[in-house]
Design a protein around this motif. Sequence first.
Motif, short mmCIF file in Angstrom:
data_model
loop_
_atom_site.label_atom_id
_atom_site.label_comp_id
_atom_site.label_asym_id
_atom_site.label_seq_id
_atom_site.Cartn_x
_atom_site.Cartn_y
_atom_site.Cartn_z
N PHE A 105 3.03 5.40 -6.52
CA PHE A 105 2.24 4.27 -7.03
C PHE A 105 3.10 3.03 -7.26
O PHE A 105 2.65 2.07 -7.86
N GLN A 106 4.37 3.06 -6.76
CA GLN A 106 5.27 1.91 -6.93
C GLN A 106 5.92 1.57 -5.60
O GLN A 106 6.50 2.44 -4.94
N ASN A 107 5.83 0.30 -5.21
CA ASN A 107 6.46 -0.14 -3.97
C ASN A 107 7.97 0.02 -4.03
O ASN A 107 8.60 0.42 -3.05
N LEU A 133 -0.69 5.80 -15.13
CA LEU A 133 0.06 5.67 -13.89
C LEU A 133 -0.91 5.27 -12.78
O LEU A 133 -2.08 5.66 -12.80
N GLY A 134 -0.42 4.54 -11.79
CA GLY A 134 -1.25 4.22 -10.65
C GLY A 134 -1.21 2.75 -10.26
O GLY A 134 -0.86 1.89 -11.06
N ILE A 135 -1.58 2.49 -9.02
CA ILE A 135 -1.63 1.13 -8.50
C ILE A 135 -2.90 0.44 -9.00
O ILE A 135 -3.99 1.00 -8.91
N ASN A 136 -2.75 -0.74 -9.55
CA ASN A 136 -3.94 -1.50 -9.97
C ASN A 136 -3.98 -2.89 -9.35
O ASN A 136 -4.63 -3.79 -9.86
N ASN A 139 -2.73 -5.95 -3.45
CA ASN A 139 -1.59 -6.37 -2.63
C ASN A 139 -0.50 -5.31 -2.62
O ASN A 139 0.09 -5.01 -1.57
N GLU A 140 -0.23 -4.73 -3.80
CA GLU A 140 0.77 -3.67 -3.84
C GLU A 140 0.28 -2.45 -3.08
O GLU A 140 1.06 -1.76 -2.40
N ALA A 141 -1.01 -2.18 -3.17
CA ALA A 141 -1.57 -1.06 -2.42
C ALA A 141 -1.35 -1.24 -0.92
O ALA A 141 -0.96 -0.30 -0.22
N LYS A 142 -1.58 -2.44 -0.44
CA LYS A 142 -1.38 -2.70 1.00
C LYS A 142 0.08 -2.55 1.38
O LYS A 142 0.40 -1.99 2.44
N LEU A 143 1.00 -3.03 0.55
CA LEU A 143 2.43 -2.88 0.83
C LEU A 143 2.81 -1.42 0.95
O LEU A 143 3.53 -1.00 1.86
#
Length: 384
Positions: A105-107, A133-136, A139-143
């Motif tokens: 969940f972290q780039n 925890l997790g992507i929110n 843009n980070e999700a796409k990366l």
Amino acid sequence: MHYFRDTWIEVNLDDISENYLKIQHHQRDGTKVMAIVKADGYGHGAYQVANHLIESGVDYLGVALLDEAIALRQSGIEVPILVLGWVAPEHAPIASKNGISLTIFQNEWLQQVALQENPLNLHVKFDTGMGRLGINDENEAKLIINKIKENPSLKLEGAFSHFATADELDSELVQLQKNRFSNYLSLINAEGLSVEMVHFGNSAGAIRFPDDEQHYVRVGISLYGLSPSEEMKSVIPFSLKQAFSLHSKLTHVKQISPGDTISYGATYQADETEWVGTVPIGYADGWIRRYAEKGHILVQGHRCKIVGRICMDQLIVKLPFQVDVGTQVTLVGKQADDEITIDEIAQQNDTINYEVPCLISSRVPRVYKKNNQIIETVNQILNN
């Protein structure tokens, strides 16, 4: 028996498998149960629970720590395992070597892991409202998704999120989380990746929303026979069997006189002549001091109040009459016509049922039963 103290836990493995089968049959066709065995199987024994559930049909396990996953592998568990918590990127090769899937969940984390050449299965976690925890951020999700797509050693095996309020019967956040998760899944597809495993439902979600479209539900507390919340008990469409019980024996019985005091601080003083008994369990075993305030244990079917403060290794109860040293007592479970449940203890102490079995320490032996027969005894102090 491979223990020498008079305190032990009994775990009924048949109850756990029955709970699993009821939950599994409750799901829509195609949805499976991922058994959560973190925290030593919620205090029940991770390996024993996992091994028994695999025999019953479970084909995927979830844990919180890489250490827990490795311990299962070292015990001979071969089914896929997902670590739901954060694992340091430098430990990713260990997970890869042991065939353990990790949560991403972290780039920044992925940038470090992407340097390794070992194949690694990843489950991307989205924060849809839990805030843990997790992507929110899209843009980070796409990366992250594109970084995985570019690296042939990384495989996006799964995508998931976690309900914050599914155990509450009237929460608007539930549907909001579902909508957010659906948007993130659409984003993954739009970026050209497919996901083999979608999982969202925890015990509460699996019970309340069995028709949700997902590949797995992650079930923990309900496997062990406990409701995710008091509020949910009224809507569970099948019975759950508490698989955990806790027992001990009286090591000393004596008569005390009016004015005599009991335990540290002399907080209990007898008003009359009475019988008291000493039980060899205390806060070092996870039977913590606050349990004394409203706590009872069962002795020959009678509810006996804990008197005085619970000590590190012992507690004292007021007996209805003289009984023999060596008499079995029950702290959790059934005796004669009465029962002390985990839910009752949790309610008395203003906590949740999850906490009660998880607190029982490793120095309390675990006795495992199938078909009302003891099949294994584990004493972690003696490593057997």
